[in-house]
Design a protein around this motif. Sequence first.
Motif, PDB file in Angstrom:
ATOM      1  N   LEU B  32       0.834  -1.207   0.000  1.00  0.00           N
ATOM      2  CA  LEU B  32       0.000   0.000   0.000  1.00  0.00           C
ATOM      3  C   LEU B  32       0.863   1.249   0.000  1.00  0.00           C
ATOM      4  O   LEU B  32       1.766   1.395   0.823  1.00  0.00           O
ATOM      5  N   HIS B  62       5.269   4.726   1.719  1.00  0.00           N
ATOM      6  CA  HIS B  62       4.911   3.341   2.043  1.00  0.00           C
ATOM      7  C   HIS B  62       4.049   3.318   3.288  1.00  0.00           C
ATOM      8  O   HIS B  62       4.387   3.946   4.286  1.00  0.00           O
ATOM      9  N   LEU B  63       2.957   2.575   3.225  1.00  0.00           N
ATOM     10  CA  LEU B  63       2.082   2.477   4.389  1.00  0.00           C
ATOM     11  C   LEU B  63       2.179   1.080   4.982  1.00  0.00           C
ATOM     12  O   LEU B  63       2.123   0.086   4.253  1.00  0.00           O
ATOM     13  N   ILE B  64       2.319   1.005   6.282  1.00  0.00           N
ATOM     14  CA  ILE B  64       2.332  -0.290   6.954  1.00  0.00           C
ATOM     15  C   ILE B  64       1.397  -0.227   8.150  1.00  0.00           C
ATOM     16  O   ILE B  64       1.109   0.854   8.676  1.00  0.00           O
TER      17      ILE B  64
END
Lengths: 221, 67
Positions: B32, B62-64
């Motif tokens: 994501l 960047h999504l985590i």
Amino acid sequence: MVENETIEGFQGIGQADFVYLSHKKLAVYWSEIKEKISDKVIGIAGCGGLGSNAAMALARVGIKHFVLVDFDLIDESNLNRQYFFRHQLGKKKVHELAVNMLAVNPDIHIQCHDTRLEPESVQQIFNQCHLIIEAFDTAEAKQMLAETVISLWPGKPLIMGIGMAGVGGYGLIKQVQWDGQVYVCGDLITEIAENEPPLAPRVGIVANMQANLALELLLKL
Amino acid sequence: MNIILNNTPESIEAEGLSVNELIRYKNFTFRLLVTKVNDQLVRTDERDNVIVNEGDNVQILHLISGG
């Protein structure tokens, strides 16, 4: 007396160098800070580990208007990091967080939304907010909020929390400005996993970084 | 082509890549992302159609999970 000291060359709160002021100098202008933030509205998207801790910090420093959003109930497993207490288990996070904030400062206004945020509801719920703190747990929700806020309100600050699972790694945690409005606090890499649980110290560090940055940005608005 | 990727000058050995092609070229594996080209948001479903050209400013977040 500290209150009567004047500082030559200091032009007042809201200057870019505000964050570099010493605690002593900050104390002189504490009343001014409270005045400056008294009409600001902060939106908090998610009342879990990040949201509950950031909200409590901001309630303590004198932010007066909050919009809280969360759909979840307090579970025993949340108590390792979220700002709730055992007697609140099973109750709604968004309501109980408001109760805890009001226990610190009864003179604040909190709008609670017991709902799962969707792109359509973001506009209505956060429209009045000067700044939004992203405090969701899932990457999907973080993406949705970032894309929606960027589309709806160019320039409205969004402070995200990305990467705060696990233990140690203090030096990896940072605060970066991603674009003109999106800021990120966290290590940007450590995702939650079986061996990387989210825990109070590291989650609390990132939540308080978000609150600290929110305060700094509000003073500049 | 030369672009700015996440505030860093990058030399890419290809011309006119789509945002998705650039993501694959760079081996970005996070599932994501939030992407912008020249400060314009590029949503997930637009990344095949938006082309990155010489001199463009590309930002990829960047999504985590975790929070």
